[in-house]
Design a protein around this motif. Structure first.
Motif, short mmCIF file in Angstrom:
data_model
loop_
_atom_site.label_atom_id
_atom_site.label_comp_id
_atom_site.label_asym_id
_atom_site.label_seq_id
_atom_site.Cartn_x
_atom_site.Cartn_y
_atom_site.Cartn_z
N TRP A 134 0.83 -1.22 0.00
CA TRP A 134 0.00 0.00 0.00
C TRP A 134 0.86 1.26 0.00
O TRP A 134 0.45 2.31 0.48
N GLY A 157 -3.78 4.16 3.33
CA GLY A 157 -2.82 4.15 4.44
C GLY A 157 -3.20 3.13 5.49
O GLY A 157 -4.38 2.85 5.70
N HIS A 208 8.95 1.45 11.99
CA HIS A 208 8.32 2.76 12.09
C HIS A 208 7.90 2.97 13.53
O HIS A 208 7.80 2.01 14.30
N TRP A 221 -3.81 10.67 4.67
CA TRP A 221 -2.78 11.14 5.61
C TRP A 221 -1.74 12.02 4.92
O TRP A 221 -1.24 12.98 5.51
N TRP A 270 6.42 7.64 8.66
CA TRP A 270 6.28 7.64 7.20
C TRP A 270 5.97 9.06 6.72
O TRP A 270 6.23 9.39 5.57
N ASP A 328 7.04 -2.87 8.94
CA ASP A 328 6.56 -3.45 7.67
C ASP A 328 7.41 -4.67 7.37
O ASP A 328 8.64 -4.59 7.40
N LYS A 342 12.31 6.27 3.41
CA LYS A 342 10.97 5.94 3.91
C LYS A 342 10.58 6.71 5.16
O LYS A 342 9.39 6.91 5.44
N HIS A 364 -1.44 0.17 14.42
CA HIS A 364 -0.81 -0.50 13.27
C HIS A 364 -0.52 -1.97 13.53
O HIS A 364 0.52 -2.51 13.10
C1 GAL Z 1 1.70 1.98 7.96
C2 GAL Z 1 2.92 1.38 7.32
C3 GAL Z 1 3.80 2.45 6.78
C4 GAL Z 1 3.03 3.50 5.99
C5 GAL Z 1 1.70 3.88 6.62
C6 GAL Z 1 0.81 4.74 5.76
O1 GAL Z 1 0.86 0.99 8.43
O2 GAL Z 1 3.62 0.65 8.28
O3 GAL Z 1 4.82 1.88 6.01
O4 GAL Z 1 2.89 3.06 4.72
O5 GAL Z 1 0.98 2.75 7.00
O6 GAL Z 1 0.46 4.15 4.58
#
Ligand code: GAL
Length: 417
Positions: free
Chosen positions: A32, A64, A140, A246, A266, A299, A335, A375
């Protein structure tokens, strides 16, 4: 649904063909990463694989946080046609492993010594039943705030370190005529903000509420207060926040139309893509009151069971590329995340990246590193979705106060676990 995905697949293959690139084997990658910053990072991966003769068939599913991607994945697996590699988070990986859908990466993991360099907090999601099932690409974290530097200077110049200081800065930004808080009203974004709010009420509180799912903590006065804080934050967003992506919220901060965004790192990828520099154009801080603690998500690329030696070889080669220290640095610099292994030098990272690496190491040894609820690293999807529902309802004024929201949260989590 299925025919749509087939079309995407065929188009991807044809494009590779028309470009005259002939690869021994391709990997089809579901992900994504479709925003500007994400796509730039994805390119680092594509190019790295291409130098190793591995072709790329793209299966992007915008949205997202990856909810839409996970729906698309289910459709593909149900149709008996899983993609080769899938971007995935936390408990979702374990879920697919439990269903026997994932391949085994032990051979490459053992040969390359992943056990020694991938932090344990990640291994919990990269391994199932003692076997490697996914290759972590980054770490992240969600308890960050991204502030427009000029807007902060106009609001007194001092980055907030506590809830009260945060409210004071937001009030000043409002008085200065900008939208204080850039927000995208989507459940996963509401929940991302709530990760920081809950963590700002203490490590034990976050752990008891979101990791242990302790009912008394979920329904208690501190949770009521956390919801009151979330409801207060809503008053600093503009009228058009509903449904906003976002990265468009990030753009508001980048352009100085808004003061700050509470979002995972991100977001930094968007600032960098726009040519902005940390410390000069924007400031990165931990959500006020959470310095020293980290809510993380990683990720990972989960490799699905596929048939054909060539395809399996390509999966192994992809996993090996992802874990190489050089790639870990190059990818994560773009990233906004930090490396998924502990032995990567911070030399190429900007100040926010260096801070991210240091915060992660410190939180990890201090016992203040927690999986992000928003997440998928604190609890399985059913619980996460129950939390999303209540948090989003609270953000949108669906409860009379924080206490009523906390009661609903306790009930929703109890029903989901
Ligand atoms: C998170 C992912 C990130 C970033 C974000 C927004 O869940 O870990 O890599 O892509 O979504 O899309």
């Amino acid at each position: 649904m299925r025919s749509l995905f087939k079309t995407m697949l065929i188009t991807g293959t044809m494009l590779a063909g028309t470009a005259g690139i002939s690869h021994a084997t391709d990997v089809e990658v579901l992900h994504w990463w479709t925003s500007g910053g994400e796509a730039a990072a994805l390119n680092v991966l594509k190019e790295d694989l291409s130098t190793k003769g591995i072709g790329w068939v793209d299966m992007p599913v915008a949205g997202g946080g990856g909810e839409a991607a996970m729906t698309a994945l289910r459709a593909r697996v149900t149709a008996g046609d899983p993609p080769t590699a899938v971007q995935m988070l936390g408990f979702d990986i374990l879920d697919w492993a439990e269903q026997g859908a994932l391949g085994n990466l032990d051979e490459v993991a053992t040969a390359e010594g992943w056990d020694k360099v991938v932090p344990e907090a990640l291994q919990k999601f990269s391994k199932y039943d003692g076997h490697w099932i996914a290759a972590p690409v980054n770490v992240h974290s969600t308890n960050w705030v991204w502030i427009n530097k000029a807007a902060l200077d106009a609001a007194g110049g001092k980055a907030p370190e506590s809830w009260d200081e945060l409210v004071a800065v937001l009030d000043k930004m409002k008085a200065n005529g900008i939208t204080p808080l850039a927000h995208g009203g989507q459940p996963w974004q509401d929940a991302t903000v709530f990760d920081g709010v809950v963590l700002s009420k203490g490590n034990d509180f976050y752990k008891k509420a979101f990791i242990d799912l302790d009912e008394a903590t979920l329904t208690g006065p501190d949770m009521a207060d956390a919801f009151d804080r979330l409801i207060k934050l809503r008053s600093y967003a503009d009228d058009n926040f509903s449904g906003r992506d976002w990265n468009l919220a990030s753009a508001m901060v980048i352009e100085g139309k808004a003061g700050m965004q509470m979002m995972g790192d991100w977001a930094k990828g968007e600032f960098l893509k726009a040519g902005k520099k940390p410390g000069e154009d924007f400031v990165c801080i931990r959500f006020p009151g959470t310095q020293g603690s980290v809510t993380f998500n990683s990720d990972q690329f989960a490799m699905f069971n596929v048939s054909g030696d060539d395809k399996i070889k390509a999966q192994m080669a992809m996993a090996s590329s992802i874990e190489s220290p050089k790639f870990q640095s190059a990818f994560n610099v773009v990233k906004g995340s930090v490396p998924a292994r502990t032995d990567v030098p911070n030399t190429d990272f900007d100040d926010c990246g260096k801070k991210g690496m240091q915060d992660l190491a410190e939180a990890s040894s201090a016992g203040s590193l927690f999986g992000s609820m928003a997440h998928g690293h604190a609890a399985p999807a059913a619980v996460k979705n129950a939390v999303y529902d209540v948090v989003t309802k609270a953000f949108n004024g669906g409860f009379k106060d924080g206490a009523e929201a906390a009661k609903a949260l306790g009930e929703a989590v109890a029903a989901a676990k």
